[in-house]
Write a protein that holds these residues in place. Structure first.
Motif, PDB file in Angstrom:
ATOM      1  N   GLU A  19       0.834  -1.204   0.000  1.00 14.52           N
ATOM      2  CA  GLU A  19       0.000   0.000   0.000  1.00 14.52           C
ATOM      3  C   GLU A  19       0.866   1.250   0.000  1.00 14.52           C
ATOM      4  O   GLU A  19       0.561   2.237  -0.680  1.00 14.52           O
ATOM      5  N   TYR A  20       1.968   1.223   0.727  1.00 18.26           N
ATOM      6  CA  TYR A  20       2.865   2.381   0.810  1.00 18.26           C
ATOM      7  C   TYR A  20       3.479   2.709  -0.544  1.00 18.26           C
ATOM      8  O   TYR A  20       3.518   3.884  -0.943  1.00 18.26           O
ATOM      9  N   ILE A  21       3.965   1.704  -1.256  1.00 17.92           N
ATOM     10  CA  ILE A  21       4.644   1.975  -2.533  1.00 17.92           C
ATOM     11  C   ILE A  21       3.662   2.492  -3.586  1.00 17.92           C
ATOM     12  O   ILE A  21       4.066   3.209  -4.504  1.00 17.92           O
ATOM     13  N   HIS A  22       2.370   2.148  -3.441  1.00 18.88           N
ATOM     14  CA  HIS A  22       1.366   2.686  -4.359  1.00 18.88           C
ATOM     15  C   HIS A  22       1.019   4.143  -4.022  1.00 18.88           C
ATOM     16  O   HIS A  22       0.789   4.955  -4.917  1.00 18.88           O
ATOM     17  N   LYS A  23       1.008   4.440  -2.748  1.00 17.99           N
ATOM     18  CA  LYS A  23       0.638   5.785  -2.321  1.00 17.99           C
ATOM     19  C   LYS A  23       1.807   6.769  -2.405  1.00 17.99           C
ATOM     20  O   LYS A  23       1.598   7.985  -2.369  1.00 17.99           O
ATOM     21  N   ASN A  24       3.039   6.248  -2.493  1.00 23.49           N
ATOM     22  CA  ASN A  24       4.223   7.106  -2.472  1.00 23.49           C
ATOM     23  C   ASN A  24       5.147   6.809  -3.651  1.00 23.49           C
ATOM     24  O   ASN A  24       6.288   6.365  -3.470  1.00 23.49           O
ATOM     25  N   PRO A  25       4.670   7.071  -4.877  1.00 23.79           N
ATOM     26  CA  PRO A  25       5.487   6.768  -6.066  1.00 23.79           C
ATOM     27  C   PRO A  25       6.755   7.606  -6.160  1.00 23.79           C
ATOM     28  O   PRO A  25       7.706   7.209  -6.838  1.00 23.79           O
ATOM     29  N   GLU A  26       6.795   8.757  -5.471  1.00 28.74           N
ATOM     30  CA  GLU A  26       7.973   9.629  -5.530  1.00 28.74           C
ATOM     31  C   GLU A  26       8.980   9.338  -4.416  1.00 28.74           C
ATOM     32  O   GLU A  26      10.028   9.971  -4.350  1.00 28.74           O
ATOM     33  N   ASP A  27       8.661   8.395  -3.548  1.00 30.55           N
ATOM     34  CA  ASP A  27       9.591   7.998  -2.497  1.00 30.55           C
ATOM     35  C   ASP A  27      10.872   7.454  -3.132  1.00 30.55           C
ATOM     36  O   ASP A  27      10.820   6.676  -4.090  1.00 30.55           O
ATOM     37  N   PHE A  28      12.026   7.841  -2.588  1.00 32.23           N
ATOM     38  CA  PHE A  28      13.307   7.471  -3.189  1.00 32.23           C
ATOM     39  C   PHE A  28      13.501   5.956  -3.234  1.00 32.23           C
ATOM     40  O   PHE A  28      13.920   5.411  -4.261  1.00 32.23           O
ATOM     41  N   ILE A  29      13.219   5.270  -2.144  1.00 32.24           N
ATOM     42  CA  ILE A  29      13.377   3.810  -2.104  1.00 32.24           C
ATOM     43  C   ILE A  29      12.448   3.142  -3.107  1.00 32.24           C
ATOM     44  O   ILE A  29      12.839   2.185  -3.794  1.00 32.24           O
ATOM     45  N   VAL A  30      11.250   3.638  -3.232  1.00 27.19           N
ATOM     46  CA  VAL A  30      10.285   3.091  -4.198  1.00 27.19           C
ATOM     47  C   VAL A  30      10.814   3.256  -5.622  1.00 27.19           C
ATOM     48  O   VAL A  30      10.774   2.316  -6.429  1.00 27.19           O
ATOM     49  N   LYS A  31      11.325   4.444  -5.935  1.00 27.54           N
ATOM     50  CA  LYS A  31      11.855   4.703  -7.282  1.00 27.54           C
ATOM     51  C   LYS A  31      13.059   3.820  -7.597  1.00 27.54           C
ATOM     52  O   LYS A  31      13.198   3.299  -8.701  1.00 27.54           O
ATOM     53  N   ILE A  32      13.935   3.630  -6.597  1.00 26.13           N
ATOM     54  CA  ILE A  32      15.112   2.797  -6.804  1.00 26.13           C
ATOM     55  C   ILE A  32      14.721   1.329  -6.947  1.00 26.13           C
ATOM     56  O   ILE A  32      15.290   0.598  -7.770  1.00 26.13           O
ATOM     57  N   ALA A  33      13.749   0.882  -6.171  1.00 25.52           N
ATOM     58  CA  ALA A  33      13.279  -0.509  -6.259  1.00 25.52           C
ATOM     59  C   ALA A  33      12.660  -0.789  -7.629  1.00 25.52           C
ATOM     60  O   ALA A  33      12.790  -1.900  -8.160  1.00 25.52           O
ATOM     61  N   LYS A  34      11.994   0.204  -8.189  1.00 27.81           N
ATOM     62  CA  LYS A  34      11.452   0.060  -9.544  1.00 27.81           C
ATOM     63  C   LYS A  34      12.592  -0.044 -10.555  1.00 27.81           C
ATOM     64  O   LYS A  34      12.540  -0.844 -11.490  1.00 27.81           O
ATOM     65  N   LYS A  35      13.617   0.762 -10.346  1.00 25.75           N
ATOM     66  CA  LYS A  35      14.761   0.764 -11.259  1.00 25.75           C
ATOM     67  C   LYS A  35      15.492  -0.583 -11.219  1.00 25.75           C
ATOM     68  O   LYS A  35      16.066  -1.024 -12.217  1.00 25.75           O
ATOM     69  N   CYS A  36      15.462  -1.239 -10.069  1.00 23.81           N
ATOM     70  CA  CYS A  36      16.096  -2.551  -9.910  1.00 23.81           C
ATOM     71  C   CYS A  36      15.186  -3.695 -10.347  1.00 23.81           C
ATOM     72  O   CYS A  36      15.569  -4.870 -10.232  1.00 23.81           O
ATOM     73  N   ASP A  37      13.963  -3.375 -10.764  1.00 24.73           N
ATOM     74  CA  ASP A  37      12.963  -4.371 -11.189  1.00 24.73           C
ATOM     75  C   ASP A  37      12.437  -5.217 -10.034  1.00 24.73           C
ATOM     76  O   ASP A  37      11.836  -6.272 -10.258  1.00 24.73           O
ATOM     77  N   GLU A  38      12.646  -4.766  -8.797  1.00 29.14           N
ATOM     78  CA  GLU A  38      12.058  -5.463  -7.656  1.00 29.14           C
ATOM     79  C   GLU A  38      10.567  -5.135  -7.573  1.00 29.14           C
ATOM     80  O   GLU A  38       9.776  -5.922  -7.064  1.00 29.14           O
ATOM     81  N   ILE A  39      10.211  -3.954  -8.055  1.00 24.43           N
ATOM     82  CA  ILE A  39       8.801  -3.570  -8.197  1.00 24.43           C
ATOM     83  C   ILE A  39       8.515  -3.495  -9.689  1.00 24.43           C
ATOM     84  O   ILE A  39       9.010  -2.588 -10.372  1.00 24.43           O
TER      85      ILE A  39
END
Length: 448
Positions: free
Chosen positions: A321-341
């Motif tokens: 729920e957090y990663i959906h509500k906080n797309p601009e969060d640095f950890i979320v953005k990096i996790a997307k870049k790593c393909d973990e999300i």
């Protein structure tokens, strides 16, 4: 539009143990080395046989599974109107699946997730059928290649033997068309053309897989099932002792350096980077070389705020729920870049049909692992006293060096060391020549 390929992307792919690209590079090196070795031994027939074996197998090995899975998607899944992009492992975490259905805005994806929840057994069965069909058809394709290769090599060997004996017995064959040794020899060759599977026992089709789901959705582990069958087929259908020994060396080295060596080598190199330079290189190369990381470390408040707010110790559904509500969060953005999300193609939006690897903070895996790696790297940067350019420049250099050394070690072993060992064994055993041809010649003369 073709996605841009830059150096960081290349190093990311080459350093990814779940990518098929480094496997393909290792296998190409091994195939070139072994084929060259066969020609070095002086027999063109063996070289051709090895070329067909290595590169034919490589094509089936790399493209068989994706092609047969795609065919299943376009036929079986389409017939049942099931979205093949939905990962059935979502069923293992009902809370996350329910939350995904609740917050999903795309009507088509939402419907796909609802269908998964309504028909869990059918969805799992269909995924298992897809995996089974693709794996079996890939194995069957290799079996057919083996039979074809044995047949073509035997026919080519017979032609060479006929030509060699014809030159030796030219005078005799002019005087005696039938009843002579060569006349009977020809008859035996013709009779033997119809039997291409003599002395070719078969004893097995591979190993039983305990944790099937883990192999179903990991392309590298799926290939391991195919490879276990290929190894079994090669050893059990070896045409003589020489080929059996060669395959034993090749397959042992292939399993070792293709699948098992990369991770411990990488772990060792990562540990060395920390021990000698106090710099962690376990983040994805795309992150290490990105402007996002550099800019965030320059303005440390961004990273520290993200590390403070990210719920790394929360339940999976809360992190989801957090990663959906906080797309601009640095950890979320990096996790997307790593393909973990996982994200939708050409978008930063999360693809809820795919599995998010929440991972483990202590083992530095998944999304939680990205948190741990960023946290550790930031600490090292603070302790270094270096400028951001110097610090990240060294991290980048160490990361690239580790990828090159890891892949280079495996390529050197498979492409140079293994072929050299196989050639040396042939010379030391006193059976340098292509044994398949020699055995066939003896058999035909004996039956003449």
């Amino acid at each position: 539009m073709i996605p841009a390929i830059n150096a960081s992307k290349i190093y990311s792919i080459l350093g990814n143990n779940s990518s098929l690209v480094p496997l393909a590079i290792k296998d190409i090196a091994n195939s070139i080395g072994l084929t060259t070795g066969s020609y070095i031994l002086g027999d063109k027939l063996e070289g051709k046989d090895r070329f067909l074996d290595e590169f034919g197998t490589q094509a089936i090995w790399l493209f068989g599974l994706p092609v047969f899975k795609k065919i299943t998607d376009l036929t079986l899944y389409k017939a049942f109107k099931i979205d093949p992009k939905v990962d059935v492992r979502l069923l293992d975490n009902p809370e996350v699946l329910n939350k995904a259905i609740e917050i999903e805005k795309n009507a088509k994806i939402k419907k796909s997730l609802e269908n998964l929840k309504i028909n869990p057994k059918f969805s799992k069965s269909l995924a298992l059928i897809k995996f089974t069909i693709a794996t079996i058809l890939t194995i069957v394709s290799y079996t057919m290649l083996t039979k074809y290769r044995h047949k073509k090599t035997k026919e080519a060997a017979q032609k060479e033997i006929l030509a060699e004996h014809a030159s030796k017995h030219m005078k005799q064959t002019r005087l005696n068309n039938k009843g002579t040794f060569f006349g009977e020899f020809i008859k035996n060759v013709e009779n033997n053309n119809s039997d291409t599977s003599k002395k070719v026992p078969f004893t097995g089709k591979g190993n039983l897989i305990k944790n099937l789901q883990e192999f179903m959705f990991d392309p590298v582990k799926n290939l391991m099932i195919v490879d276990s069958s290929i190894t079994t087929e090669r050893l059990s259908k070896s045409r003589n002792g020489q080929e059996f020994i060669g395959y034993t060396i090749k397959e042992g080295a292939t399993w070792g350096f293709m699948y098992f060596a990369s991770k411990p080598i990488q772990k060792f190199l990562e540990k060395q980077a920390v021990t000698k330079h106090n710099k962690s290189i376990d983040l994805d190369a795309r992150v290490i070389e990105s402007d996002e990381l550099k800019n965030a470390f320059e303005n440390m408040d961004i990273v520290e705020e993200s590390l403070k707010n990210f719920p790394k110790d929360a339940k999976d559904v809360e992190i989801f729920e957090y990663i959906h509500k906080n797309p601009e969060d640095f950890i979320v953005k990096i996790a997307k870049k790593c393909d973990e999300i996982p994200t939708l193609p050409k978008s930063d939006l999360i693809d809820n049909r795919k599995l998010i690897n929440f991972g483990d903070y202590g083992n530095r895996s998944g999304v939680k692992g990205v948190y741990a790696k960023v946290e550790n790297l930031l600490k090292q940067y603070k302790e270094s006293g270096e400028t951001i350019e110097t610090f990240l420049g060294k991290v980048k250099h160490l990361k690239r060096k580790s990828v090159i050394m890891n892949l280079g070690t495996c390529i050197g072993a498979l492409g140079i060391a293994v072929p050299a060992i196989m050639i040396a064994v042939r010379y030391l055993s006193g059976s340098k020549n292509f044994q398949v041809k020699e055995d066939l010649e003896k058999e035909l003369i004996l039956n003449a």
